[in-house]
Design a protein around this motif. Structure first.
Motif, PDB file in Angstrom:
ATOM      1  N   TYR A  14       0.821  -1.212   0.000  1.00 27.85           N
ATOM      2  CA  TYR A  14       0.000   0.000   0.000  1.00 27.85           C
ATOM      3  C   TYR A  14       0.854   1.261   0.000  1.00 27.85           C
ATOM      4  O   TYR A  14       1.996   1.267   0.470  1.00 27.85           O
ATOM      5  CB  TYR A  14      -0.930  -0.002   1.217  1.00 27.85           C
ATOM      6  N   LEU A  15       0.273   2.331  -0.510  1.00 29.98           N
ATOM      7  CA  LEU A  15       0.954   3.628  -0.580  1.00 29.98           C
ATOM      8  C   LEU A  15       0.718   4.423   0.701  1.00 29.98           C
ATOM      9  O   LEU A  15       0.336   5.594   0.678  1.00 29.98           O
ATOM     10  CB  LEU A  15       0.464   4.416  -1.796  1.00 29.98           C
ATOM     11  N   GLY A  16       0.895   3.764   1.823  1.00 29.50           N
ATOM     12  CA  GLY A  16       0.691   4.398   3.111  1.00 29.50           C
ATOM     13  C   GLY A  16      -0.761   4.366   3.550  1.00 29.50           C
ATOM     14  O   GLY A  16      -1.600   3.675   2.971  1.00 29.50           O
ATOM     15  N   TRP A  17      -1.040   5.150   4.593  1.00 32.80           N
ATOM     16  CA  TRP A  17      -2.389   5.208   5.135  1.00 32.80           C
ATOM     17  C   TRP A  17      -3.302   6.121   4.343  1.00 32.80           C
ATOM     18  O   TRP A  17      -4.404   5.749   3.972  1.00 32.80           O
ATOM     19  CB  TRP A  17      -2.378   5.682   6.596  1.00 32.80           C
ATOM     20  N   THR A  25      -4.398   2.715  -0.909  1.00 24.38           N
ATOM     21  CA  THR A  25      -3.941   3.022   0.442  1.00 24.38           C
ATOM     22  C   THR A  25      -4.800   2.253   1.445  1.00 24.38           C
ATOM     23  O   THR A  25      -5.883   1.756   1.115  1.00 24.38           O
ATOM     24  CB  THR A  25      -4.050   4.525   0.758  1.00 24.38           C
ATOM     25  N   VAL A  26      -4.306   2.173   2.672  1.00 25.21           N
ATOM     26  CA  VAL A  26      -5.047   1.457   3.710  1.00 25.21           C
ATOM     27  C   VAL A  26      -6.364   2.162   4.013  1.00 25.21           C
ATOM     28  O   VAL A  26      -7.407   1.528   4.181  1.00 25.21           O
ATOM     29  CB  VAL A  26      -4.193   1.317   4.980  1.00 25.21           C
ATOM     30  N   GLN A  27      -6.341   3.488   4.084  1.00 23.69           N
ATOM     31  CA  GLN A  27      -7.569   4.233   4.343  1.00 23.69           C
ATOM     32  C   GLN A  27      -8.613   3.972   3.260  1.00 23.69           C
ATOM     33  O   GLN A  27      -9.792   3.770   3.559  1.00 23.69           O
ATOM     34  CB  GLN A  27      -7.282   5.724   4.445  1.00 23.69           C
ATOM     35  N   MET A  45     -10.991   8.715  10.548  1.00 25.44           N
ATOM     36  CA  MET A  45      -9.859   9.511  11.031  1.00 25.44           C
ATOM     37  C   MET A  45      -8.946   8.572  11.802  1.00 25.44           C
ATOM     38  O   MET A  45      -9.406   7.811  12.659  1.00 25.44           O
ATOM     39  CB  MET A  45     -10.343  10.630  11.954  1.00 25.44           C
ATOM     40  N   CYS A  46      -7.634   8.595  11.498  1.00 23.41           N
ATOM     41  CA  CYS A  46      -6.704   7.666  12.140  1.00 23.41           C
ATOM     42  C   CYS A  46      -5.849   8.360  13.193  1.00 23.41           C
ATOM     43  O   CYS A  46      -5.738   9.584  13.234  1.00 23.41           O
ATOM     44  CB  CYS A  46      -5.808   7.001  11.097  1.00 23.41           C
TER      45      CYS A  46
END
Length: 260
Positions: A14-17, A25-27, A45-46
């Motif tokens: 993944y390309l980050g959150w 992405t994870v989000q 919101m993380c």
């Protein structure tokens, strides 16, 4: 109502959150899964935005919804739509005072590193790697210079969007388990690439390229160009945030017992 989730994921694919137009992405994956389960759009919101290739054991997110589900159902129902390398670990209803990012009192990270003449295979993407022997004592001396409140501009990415470079590092623990090293970091918050930049400099000291005092000088000079290059993301794990005990949120997941 407001709902809090604990999430674990392997960040390799993944390309980050943070959400991006590519959707990789994870989000993006989490919000797509939550939206399918809730049958309406869900935005999250993380607690801490992880970079490309960085993993998480207990990423905490919150979202608001008018969909009524049991906590257990949010876990199992959302996981049904998530890929195998992302999984919701727990769910808790929280009141509107809770905020995953702004309410965090601290954050914890671990870096897992293999010291070996041969590159990792089974651990590829899940552990960093050095082939030169490391000096435990020298790295501990260097790490001690970073503890406390400092301007960490020397370890800040040029892409960092934080309003201030001042952060408080409360703890850096270094331990060895056979061929593997574990570096534990705890602080109030971290700058973009801060831990990976610190790791690069600690390893420069550990391999004898620089002295422990050099790291103190780099910190004081506040110039990114003076520190070592950014180290690989492979072995970096976001262990999760800490909150006020009144929220009674889990601070561990099963994956904590999996790390060396």
């Amino acid at each position: 109502m407001r709902v809090a989730l604990g999430l674990s994921y392997r960040g390799t694919g993944y390309l980050g959150w943070q959400s991006q137009p590519s959707g990789q992405t994870v989000q993006d994956r989490l919000e797509a899964a939550l939206s399918k389960f809730a049958n309406r759009p869900v935005r999250t919101m993380c607690a801490g935005r992880t970079d490309t290739g960085v993993h998480a054991l207990n990423q905490v997110v919150h979202f608001d919804t008018d969909v009524a589900r049991d906590a257990f159902s949010w876990v199992r129902g959302t996981n049904r739509y998530l890929p195998r390398d992302i999984a919701v670990q727990w769910c808790r209803p929280v009141d509107e005072r809770f905020h995953a990012r702004n309410g965090a009192r601290g954050r914890r990270y671990t870096y897992v590193l293999l010291e070996s003449p041969v590159r990792p295979a089974l651990e590829a993407g899940q552990a960093g790697w050095v082939f030169r022997a490391l000096d435990d004592g020298a790295m501990r001396q260097a790490a001690a210079h970073l503890l406390g409140e400092h301007d960490f501009s020397a370890f800040r990415s040029s892409e960092c969007q934080a309003a201030s470079p001042v952060r408080t590092l409360r703890r850096i623990d270094i331990a060895r388990h056979g061929a593997y090293w574990r570096f534990d970091f705890e602080g109030n918050a971290f700058l973009h690439h801060m831990i990976r930049n610190v790791m690069g400099s600690l390893l420069a000291v550990g391999q004898g390229t620089c002295t422990p005092e050099w790291l103190a000088q780099v910190l004081a000079m506040r110039e990114r160009r003076l520190a070592a290059p950014t180290f690989a993301p492979d072995g970096l794990y976001f262990l999760g945030p800490n909150y006020d005990a009144a929220f009674a949120l889990p601070e561990r997941t099963a994956a904590f017992d999996w790390l060396p």
